[in-house]
Design an enzyme around this catalytic site. Structure first.
Site, mmCIF file in Angstrom:
data_model
loop_
_atom_site.group_PDB
_atom_site.id
_atom_site.type_symbol
_atom_site.label_atom_id
_atom_site.label_comp_id
_atom_site.label_asym_id
_atom_site.label_seq_id
_atom_site.Cartn_x
_atom_site.Cartn_y
_atom_site.Cartn_z
ATOM 1 C CE1 TYR A 110 -3.594 -2.451 5.322
ATOM 2 C CE2 TYR A 110 -2.859 -0.275 4.603
ATOM 3 C CZ TYR A 110 -3.397 -1.518 4.318
ATOM 4 O OH TYR A 110 -3.708 -1.835 3.015
ATOM 5 C CB SER B 279 -0.892 0.011 1.247
ATOM 6 O OG SER B 279 -1.551 1.258 1.388
#
Length: 257
Positions: free
Chosen positions: A154, A144
């Site tokens: 994350y 990401s």
């Protein structure tokens, strides 16, 4: 048309929805047989049926929970089967956590870390053993653009995937194996809905389409790029993130619906 026995095979985790489903579709469209991995067997079978009918390929179903050791072991077993080699591995399965680190249950954080880092590492390890023996293969790790931003665990997990992919691509390219971390920004999939995020919190211009993300990522992997950042807007964001202070690029917290 090439016979099914001579076609290469791609294994995609998290293959029933979102980017995983689009990876499966585009790889099938290119003529690869596919192994679809996810938890929901019924959705897997429906997806496999559609791909076989639409693209004249063979779609194998492997139901596995990749946050559990038994599920990971089942996929490792499939990747290690030299009689049915997997030439392309797409580590796509992922989950998101809506709240901040201290507000999340630590069990959820451990599951999150296992899926994004430990599982991807184990599957890559199993795939590489066979790919290096054959001196050919491709591994795609869905990371990401958050990997370049300070956005909690994350971001930390995705940063690990990017770092690992950079190294592995450098290490194994001379042996015929290409490893790429694909780093999309906000993308229209079920991912944010499942985590309960209010998607209106991100402006419309920041949202990408899954089809273009996957198409650009697959092309970058074929070219041997270690890191693929789909779209010019996110390439610019990632470049800016390298020079601006962390407090500026951290952005607003996620909001629930």
């Amino acid at each position: 048309m090439t016979s099914s026995a001579l076609k290469t095979t791609a294994l995609i985790t998290g293959a029933t929805a979102g980017l995983g489903a689009e990876f499966a579709r585009q790889l099938a469209e290119q003529g690869h047989n596919v192994v679809l991995v996810a938890r929901d067997r019924e959705r897997l079978q429906a997806r496999a049926h559609d791909l076989e009918n639409n693209y004249s390929i063979t779609a194998e179903v492997l139901s596995a929970d990749l946050t559990e050791d038994a599920g990971v072991a089942a996929v490792v077993g499939r990747l290690s089967d030299v009689s049915r080699p997997v030439e392309i591995l797409v580590n796509n399965a992922g989950i998101g956590l809506l709240h901040s680190f201290v507000k999340n249950d630590i069990a959820d954080e451990k599951k999150h870390l296992k899926l994004h880092v430990e599982t991807a590492m184990e599957l890559s390890h199993a795939a590489l053993k066979v790919m290096l023996e054959r001196r050919a293969g491709r591994i795609i790790n869905v990371a990401s653009v958050a990997a370049f931003l300070p956005r909690g665990t994350y971001s930390a997990a995705k940063a690990w995937l990017v770092s690992f992919s950079r190294w592995a691509n450098l290490e194994y390219a001379r042996d015929g194996v290409k490893v790429t971390a694909i780093c999309p920004g906000f993308t229209h999939t079920e991912f944010h809905d499942r985590m309960g995020m209010d998607k209106a919190a991100a402006p419309r211009w920041m949202w990408l389409q899954a089809e273009s993300v996957v198409r650009e990522g697959l092309a970058d992997n074929l070219r041997g790029k270690a890191v693929s950042i789909p779209s010019k807007r996110y390439k610019i964001l990632a470049a800016v993130a390298r020079v601006l202070p962390s407090r500026v690029i951290a952005g607003p917290p996620r909001k629930a619906k």
